[in-house]
Enzyme design. Structure first.
Site, PDB file in Angstrom:
ATOM      1  N   ASP A 277       0.870  -1.174   0.000  1.00 38.43           N
ATOM      2  CA  ASP A 277       0.000   0.000   0.000  1.00 38.43           C
ATOM      3  C   ASP A 277       0.911   1.230   0.000  1.00 38.43           C
ATOM      4  O   ASP A 277       2.133   1.135   0.087  1.00 38.43           O
ATOM      5  CB  ASP A 277      -0.971   0.004   1.194  1.00 38.43           C
ATOM      6  CG  ASP A 277      -2.185   0.916   0.919  1.00 38.43           C
ATOM      7  OD1 ASP A 277      -2.116   1.748  -0.005  1.00 38.43           O
ATOM      8  OD2 ASP A 277      -3.191   0.820   1.647  1.00 38.43           O
TER       9      ASP A 277
HETATM   10  C1  NOJ Z   1      -3.878   4.105   0.065  1.00 42.53           C
HETATM   11  C2  NOJ Z   1      -5.068   3.190   0.180  1.00 42.53           C
HETATM   12  O1  NOJ Z   1      -5.031   2.500   1.416  1.00 42.53           O
HETATM   13  C3  NOJ Z   1      -5.158   2.173  -0.942  1.00 42.53           C
HETATM   14  O2  NOJ Z   1      -6.369   1.475  -0.836  1.00 42.53           O
HETATM   15  C4  NOJ Z   1      -5.015   2.847  -2.286  1.00 42.53           C
HETATM   16  O3  NOJ Z   1      -5.131   1.896  -3.317  1.00 42.53           O
HETATM   17  C5  NOJ Z   1      -3.673   3.555  -2.328  1.00 42.53           C
HETATM   18  N1  NOJ Z   1      -3.624   4.567  -1.297  1.00 42.53           N
HETATM   19  C6  NOJ Z   1      -3.396   4.196  -3.685  1.00 42.53           C
HETATM   20  O4  NOJ Z   1      -4.204   5.291  -3.875  1.00 42.53           O
END
Ligand code: NOJ
Length: 742
Positions: A277
């Site tokens: 993530d």
């Molecule tokens: C953080 C989020 O937790 C995740 O779900 C997302 O895909 C990413 N950012 C990218 O935007």
């Protein structure tokens, strides 16, 4: 439990598979170590959701082969330019993977995922993902970071809006459908994109519902609650999985060897890409399990995580770690092989530009057909929480007062994570009702954020007083749920309760339409407002879908995918809880009497509130009524090798056609570990005309009876089980028992 994992290669024909594998090996053999590491490095094009460590220039990085994927390159021209740099100007011409969070629609925005799950319809979930993929694949997007499959039991956590609710089985069915919708039959088709099951794993168990907070769950809880939707996605052939931010057994998911290497790759056989993530690798340092990026890079690669989203740990450290002999280059090769395989399966080696097609984009985005699909899904997502005195549906010829800033707030209808959604595309409730009703008076009553001025209140009361019926739009703003949007108080924000109070007092019947990204604590509203329609954030077709239900053109059939608590003090409150040693049969508390009179004290209960939630999982009313008359099982005893048939007879005893979601739960009387009071194992949407009755058949197998036993394996233990069928988790209508014998 799903165990038939399919890799992206399994989704290809034998010929294509061989071609992709050969191409991947050729490319891999040509890349330098630094270029290989580049394939594992993902940077952000333009938009940030947190702090990134890497400060590499994206264009230069692509040119130098130091970046393998880019997220948030949302603009078609920008995406094409980056791809041109990668393919035509970098040394080896490896195409980029371009990623975007396409969560509930690309431009044609559908209901938020929690709302969509309230349809209890995998068909609807697949349809919305298919439309989203069709639009995204024409707009330069190869890869979406969806579906979120986090099982959420704490409505304070804002990210419950993004997944399918509290139940592992419903989440599994919906999540699988979303993967099928995004990836289609052929990943290389010009309307398919790579899906990503996230966040692996346990993120939904963030303590106290506070975003990014600690998670501390048992292995049994992990296996029975949080893993099943991931397994379902693997069975559907999901091509990527995203690490969660949280800990499991005190080790962050991104560097957790047990989670990634042992369970995901080893036990579950996942062969494709694991992506971090946003900066979740870098956050190992904040978690206090690594002191610098060198330790981070080593731990995450060794755990089996392939792609580093923006932390820069792999980009800055991996080459040296290999050269110093600390990390084995074969680990880098394996990770790169997985990334290249996905690129190959998407057809990017043959045509790296197939996703950038302005002409296709103009033909495929926000089409009438897509809007029609968005309206269908939105209608199915609406849940009629209560309808006392049959306030709804409206006749259509009454004097209707429409109140509430949210009724006219296009941006809020899109919910969080709206990708390329535009408020201008939205038909609001006000616009739609104005179109369809002869006498409608709109008055704001409150701002979309729930603030009510004296003038607004006065005008609203005056309008409602002289109307036959009032429709009042209340709820949250779109950004009060989603990422980084936890709320401790989950009641109606601002002065909306006071507004409702004043409107109810006029004596005019009130139907409230609720917009929100999570279950709300609406005990007062439940007691005082005659009709409540849960609308979530319905997307671009918000107005038409809601008016279809308000006016009776569509009989609502949505059911809650998540329990609504009486008050925050009950949280976490969910239907499939474990049995306790001191169960309270009926813990309803009469607050007008002193606590001493509240019945048996030494049982599992509160002194001041009931145990029962406000609205249970599976709850939802209809404009008609259904009666369950019978359930019969194919046998009184089965062995683990034999399926069990369950036949349920259901009748529409009301006076209009409608859809009942038949819910089949199982209760395991005795197990080697404590078992939940009941668990959903099957459901079906059944359409019945007024007066029609039908027998609906299901088949259960030993897999439905299995759980994580004291022997640390998934198994069905012999003994007695109860099949419970009904309208909701707290409205079981018919029950039958059977025995599993050796
Ligand atoms: C953080 C989020 O937790 C995740 O779900 C997302 O895909 C990413 N950012 C990218 O935007």
């Amino acid at each position: 439990m799903h165990t038939q994992t399919r890799s992206v290669l399994d989704l290809l024909s034998a010929d294509r598979r061989a071609e992709v594998q050969e191409r991947v090996e050729t490319v891999l053999s040509e890349l330098t170590l630094a270029e290989k590491v580049g394939q594992l490095n993902q940077l952000n094009a333009d938009f940030a959701t947190g702090t990134a460590v890497g400060d590499m220039d994206v264009e230069q990085g692509v040119l130098d082969g130091e970046i393998g994927s880019v997220l948030n390159a949302a603009d078609l021209d920008e995406a094409r330019r980056l791809q041109t740099l990668a393919v035509e100007e970098s040394d080896h011409g490896v195409p980029l993977l371009l990623a975007l969070d396409v969560i509930h629609g690309y431009r044609t925005i559908f209901p938020i995922p929690l709302g969509e799950a309230a349809s209890w319809s995998p068909e609807m979930a697949e349809l919305s993902a298919r439309v989203a993929a069709t639009e995204a694949a024409a707009s330069g997007v190869h890869w979406t970071f969806a579906p979120s499959v986090d099982v959420g039991r704490d409505p304070r956590w804002g990210r419950v809006m993004e997944a399918a609710g509290e139940d592992p089985y419903l989440s599994s069915e919906i999540s699988m459908a979303r993967v099928r919708g995004f990836q289609g039959d052929d990943l290389a088709a010009d309307d398919s994109i790579l899906a990503c099951a996230k966040h692996y794993v346990g993120y939904g168990a963030s303590e106290a519902g506070r975003e990014y907070n600690t998670v501390d769950i048992s292995e049994t809880n992990l296996r029975e609650v949080h893993l099943p939707p991931f397994e379902a996605c693997l069975e559907a052939g999901v091509g990527s999985v995203m690490n969660a931010f949280n800990l499991y057994e005190r080790v962050p998911a991104s560097s957790n060897e047990e989670l990634v290497d042992v369970i995901l790759r080893g036990e579950l056989g996942f062969e494709d890409v694991v992506v971090s993530d946003w900066n979740s690798f870098g956050e190992l340092v904040e978690h206090g399990v690594a002191s610098d990026l060198r330790e981070v890079a080593r731990a995450c690669l060794e755990a089996g995580s392939d792609v580093d989203m923006v932390s820069g740990a792999y980009a800055t450290e991996l080459v040296e770690l290999v050269e110093d002999g600390v990390v084995d280059e074969s680990l880098v090769d394996e990770a790169v092989r997985r990334v290249l395989t996905v690129k190959g399966a998407l057809g990017l080696f043959e045509d790296p530009y197939r996703y950038f097609d302005a002409d296709r984009q103009s033909r495929r985005v926000l089409t009438d057909e897509h809007r029609e699909a968005a309206r269908d899904v939105a209608r199915e997502s609406l849940v009629l929480l209560k309808n006392e005195g049959a306030v709804l549906p409206l006749d259509g010829d009454e004097d209707v007062a429409l109140v509430g800033g949210l009724a006219d707030s296009a941006t809020d209808m899109l919910g969080a994570w709206r990708a390329e959604g535009e408020p201008d595309d939205v038909t609001t409730l006000k616009a739609s009702l104005t179109d369809r009703l002869e006498t409608l008076t709109y008055v704001e009553g409150c701002d979309p954020d729930g603030t009510v001025s004296d003038e607004q209140l006065e005008a609203a009361v005056e309008t409602v007083e002289s109307a036959d019926v009032a429709v009042v739009a209340v709820g949250e703003r779109y950004d009060q749920s989603g990422e980084a949007a936890s709320r401790a108080h989950i009641d109606l924000p601002g002065d909306q309760r006071a507004l409702l109070e004043a409107l109810v007092e006029t004596g005019t019947p009130v139907a409230a339409v609720l917009f929100n990204g999570r279950p709300l604590a609406i005990d007062w509203e439940t007691e005082h407002v005659p009709a409540l329609l849960e609308a979530w954030f319905p997307g671009v077709e918000a107005g038409p879908a809601i008016s279809d239900v308000l006016l009776g053109a569509h009989n609502p059939s949505g059911r809650l995918p998540m329990t609504f608590p009486v008050t925050e003090g009950q949280i976490p409150v969910y239907y499939n809880h474990l049995k306790t040693g001191r169960p309270a049969e009926d813990a309803g508390v009469d607050l007008t009497t002193p606590p001493a009179d509240h019945g048996e004290k030494y049982v599992s209960r509160y002194l001041d509130i009931p145990n029962e939630p406000l609205y249970a999982f599976g709850h939802g009313e209809s404009y008609t009524d259904f009666a369950y008359t019978d359930v019969s099982l194919g046998a009184a005893a089965i062995t683990a090798a034999e399926p069990l048939s369950v036949d349920v007879t259901l009748e529409n005893v009301g006076d209009r056609a409608g859809t009942e979601v038949v819910q089949v739960y199982l209760s395991d009387r005795v197990g080697s570990r404590a078992r939940p009071v009941r668990e959903l194992v099957r459901f079906e949407n059944v359409d019945l005309d007024a007066g029609e009755s039908r027998t609906v058949s299901f088949e259960l197998t030993a897999a439905d009876l299995a759980f994580w036993t004291a022997d640390e394996e998934y198994a069905a233990e012999p003994g007695e089980f109860e099949v419970q069928v009904g309208h909701a988790a707290d409205e079981i209508a018919v029950v039958e028992t059977f025995e599993l014998v050796e």
